[in-house]
Scaffold this motif. Structure first.
Motif, mmCIF file in Angstrom:
data_model
loop_
_atom_site.group_PDB
_atom_site.id
_atom_site.type_symbol
_atom_site.label_atom_id
_atom_site.label_comp_id
_atom_site.label_asym_id
_atom_site.label_seq_id
_atom_site.Cartn_x
_atom_site.Cartn_y
_atom_site.Cartn_z
ATOM 1 N N ALA A 531 0.840 -1.206 0.000
ATOM 2 C CA ALA A 531 0.000 0.000 0.000
ATOM 3 C C ALA A 531 0.871 1.252 0.000
ATOM 4 O O ALA A 531 0.612 2.213 -0.743
ATOM 5 N N ALA A 535 1.084 4.102 -2.910
ATOM 6 C CA ALA A 535 0.751 5.483 -2.536
ATOM 7 C C ALA A 535 1.933 6.419 -2.741
ATOM 8 O O ALA A 535 1.757 7.590 -3.110
ATOM 9 N N VAL A 541 -5.047 5.146 -2.631
ATOM 10 C CA VAL A 541 -5.024 3.785 -2.097
ATOM 11 C C VAL A 541 -5.977 3.675 -0.916
ATOM 12 O O VAL A 541 -6.001 4.546 -0.031
ATOM 13 N N VAL A 571 -3.630 7.476 2.578
ATOM 14 C CA VAL A 571 -4.148 6.116 2.410
ATOM 15 C C VAL A 571 -5.339 5.929 3.346
ATOM 16 O O VAL A 571 -5.275 6.246 4.539
#
Length: 686
Positions: A531, A535, A541, A571
């Motif tokens: 992730a 990102a 994300v 995120v």
């Protein structure tokens, strides 16, 4: 000598230390019923054999029965039972020329009440601690007087055991520095308000300790260099406190650590992981040393000799702590001394050690399976006294590299097959995540060692049954690892091609999308790592997990790094949701997620779904070879777990016959440490 400052002896009070490299106090989680047992002693003795100058053991060892040990199983200094075991520890260290001290403390609020004795925790003003959820009462004067005497009695026990000194902890916001800090001290009596009043309790402790042990016993103080809280102790105030402590004449050295530790975000600073720069807080030690004449120690992410020598040469401190570095390689010092630095297994800052402690588990090194297992696992592999064997290892991830290394150290001929043209396996993928690059250091050491030892490495060569049998092996070790698991799953309906794996993204096989849903079914480092990877390239994300929080299985000094980065990059973190399905809708994907508790469904329209769901074993070779092998691929778990040799290893193995074993993820998904331990405990007896 390349490192004149490192190897210069130093005398503190009457204690002469043979070099400037120390292992500082940390919570080992090895003590047995509050005393050092054989495991504890052997762990420290190995560092003494390896040349360390001084070890300070027993991080957060309590002096009072109302300072509960919690999960870290430290040494209990509150009663006389500890004297004889400490004496055995001291004797084992002195036998090898090293010195040994212990840290003594009262944790105050920095614990939890539901441990031994279920006490009411004590703190200057009853302020709760976030990390340990420590609800505490406001300490009363009679309790303060008792605890002062408890410190004195504990120090006397340490001295009676023949230890070389005692370190009083006022770091990481234990009781003494809870008095110092206005963040926790709101008192209006003679122990609150002015700085002099707030220091009063600590001075009373040090005075009682010095009275108990006399003028010639080494007494140190460990303290913070900056709490990094607006309402806490600044660096300038802590310089004032350090100078005041020196001027009491009660202590012989000061050990400086950076950062407070009462919140999850500041705790991560105290044991800096690989995401932080090297020696991130040495400037705090240098700042405090600038106002003192006493020797100053410092330990935080000092991992190699060049770093340590430079810090000493520049006068930033007088002794360097290389604590996690010694967990990775207890023979660090003699390897530096003997010019074998390229053979040092260098700490990479993975923080597997301290993260285990914060999960209530014993401290282990991610890359050294012998650390703390010295009774059964060797740091130095001895040559076999048996017959020389031909060992074929398949797979050059951490399990296969350790199997090849140990087998070769035992004196056997070793062939290592690896289908990729590089070694390291999944570790090299893990190192692709932002601020996780140093994971590759684990592989670098194995790479260098297998080359140095003369392992016959066949890179870019996929092992087939024919290729293996052509080597006429006596022993075959399969370390073929696993493959990313994004296929059939009882929890979701994801057709082929509608999702990619974290491996696809990190390896560069698939480019990250612009609007991405990452589904993390495992909650270890991999999901948050991918992730972050996506990102950090400017993409949107959302990370979804069925667990109670994102990175739920990542330890207390590592998940805050992921959180810092993910929050900073926007995120979206969505815990408590399962992935149900992924369907195509034109040029978009629709991911359906289901709430764990309400069963309600939600949809996300994205252009990419990335799944991190662990691995499935690559076990095809095992099933092909199993019936051909003498042992039918069986590992005797009773012998394995007892650290004993496998059956038939001492027998003659006829031409065309071989023993077959598996290690690591090709059995089932484990972690790096587990893979290395699998290989060491099996191959050490080949």
């Amino acid at each position: 000598m390349r490192y004149p400052n490192l190897f210069a002896p130093i005398t503190i009070n009457k204690l002469t230390i043979r070099n400037r490299i120390i292992s500082t106090a940390h919570a080992e989680v090895y003590a047995e019923n509050g005393v050092p047992g054989e495991r504890y002693i052997r762990y420290y003795e190995e560092k003494a054999k390896g040349g360390v100058g001084l070890c300070i053991c027993g991080g957060s060892s309590p002096v009072s029965i109302d300072s509960p040990q919690g999960w870290w199983k430290s040494v209990d200094l509150s009663n006389d039972r500890v004297i004889e075991p400490l004496a055995r520890l001291a004797a084992s260290m002195h036998k090898h020329g090293a010195k040994i001290m212990i840290q003594a403390t009262h944790m105050g609020r920095r614990s939890n009440y539901h441990g031994e004795h279920w006490p009411h925790l004590l703190t200057p003003s009853g302020v709760r601690e976030p990390v340990h959820r420590g609800n505490a009462k406001t300490i009363e004067l009679h309790e303060m007087r008792r605890i002062v005497q408890d410190f004195a009695a504990a120090a006397k026990r340490v001295q009676a055991a023949g230890m070389d000194g005692v370190e009083i902890s006022a770091a990481h916001q234990h009781l003494i520095d809870q008095f110092w800090s206005q963040r926790t001290n709101k008192r209006t009596d003679e122990y609150g308000g002015s700085l002099a009043n707030r220091m009063r309790f600590g001075v009373e402790v040090l005075s009682a300790v010095r009275d108990a042990v006399g003028p010639d016993f080494c007494v140190g103080l460990r303290m913070c260099g900056d709490e990094f809280h607006e309402d806490g102790l600044s660096h300038e105030v802590l310089k004032e406190i350090a100078l005041a402590m020196e001027q009491t004449g009660l202590i012989d050295y000061i050990s400086i650590v950076g950062s407070g530790a009462d919140t999850h975000n500041t705790l991560v600073n105290c044991m800096p992981p690989m995401a932080l720069p090297p020696e991130p807080f040495v400037h705090l030690a240098a700042g405090i040393k600038s106002v003192l004449t006493l020797p100053v120690m410092h330990a935080q992410s000092i991992r190699d000799a060049v770093q340590a020598e430079r810090i000493l040469a520049n006068g930033m401190c007088d002794l360097v702590g290389m604590t996690r570095a010694h967990m990775a390689d207890p023979y660090l010092v003699i390897k530096i001394r003997d010019g074998k630095e390229d053979q040092i297994k260098q700490c990479v800052g993975a923080n597997y050690c301290i993260d285990r402690q914060y999960n209530g588990l014993d401290v282990l090194c991610i890359q050294n399976a012998a650390t703390s297992r010295e009774e059964t696992m060797p740091h130095v592999i001895e040559k076999s006294r048996g017959k020389k064997r031909k060992v074929v290892v398949v797979g050059a991830g951490p399990a296969g590299l350790e199997a090849a290394r140990v087998s070769r150290e035992r004196g056997h001929d070793v062939v290592l097959f690896e289908k990729n043209d590089y070694v390291g396996g999944q570790v090299m993928l893990a190192a692709k995540a932002p601020q996780r690059e140093q994971m590759a250091g684990i592989v670098r050491w194995f790479d260098m060692e297998t080359k140095r030892l003369g392992v016959d490495r066949r890179l870019g060569a996929e092992a087939t049954v024919g290729a293996i049998m052509a080597e006429q092996p006596d022993i075959v070790v399969l370390a073929t690892g696993g493959r990313s698991h994004t296929g059939e799953n009882p929890h979701w309906n994801v057709a082929e091609g509608l999702a990619v794996s974290s491996w696809d993204i990190l390896s560069g096989k698939v480019a990250p999308g612009k609007n991405v849903l990452v589904y993390d079914g495992i909650s270890t480092h991999a999901g948050a790592g991918v992730a972050d990877f996506i990102a950090s390239r400017g993409n949107l994300v959302e990370i979804v997990t069925p667990d109670v929080k994102v990175s739920d299985d990542v330890g207390g000094t590592t998940f805050p790094i992921f959180y810092r980065r993910m929050y900073a990059q926007g995120v979206v973190m969505t815990p408590n949701y399962w992935l149900d399905a992924v369907a195509r809708d034109g040029d978009k994907l629709v991911a359906t997620i289901r709430n764990e508790y309400t069963e309600e469904l939600e949809e996300r329209e994205v252009d990419q779904v990335v799944i991190e769901n662990g691995i499935t074993p690559n076990d095809g070779l095992y099933w092909e070879l199993k019936e051909r092998s003498l042992n039918r691929g069986e590992t005797d778990v009773h012998r394995l777990f007892a650290a004993e040799p496998q059956p038939r290893l001492e027998q003659d193995i006829g031409s065309g016959d071989f023993l077959l074993f598996r290690v690591g993820d090709c059995i089932s998904m484990h972690n790096i440490h587990a893979a290395i331990y699998d290989a060491l405990r099996l191959c050490k007896d080949f």
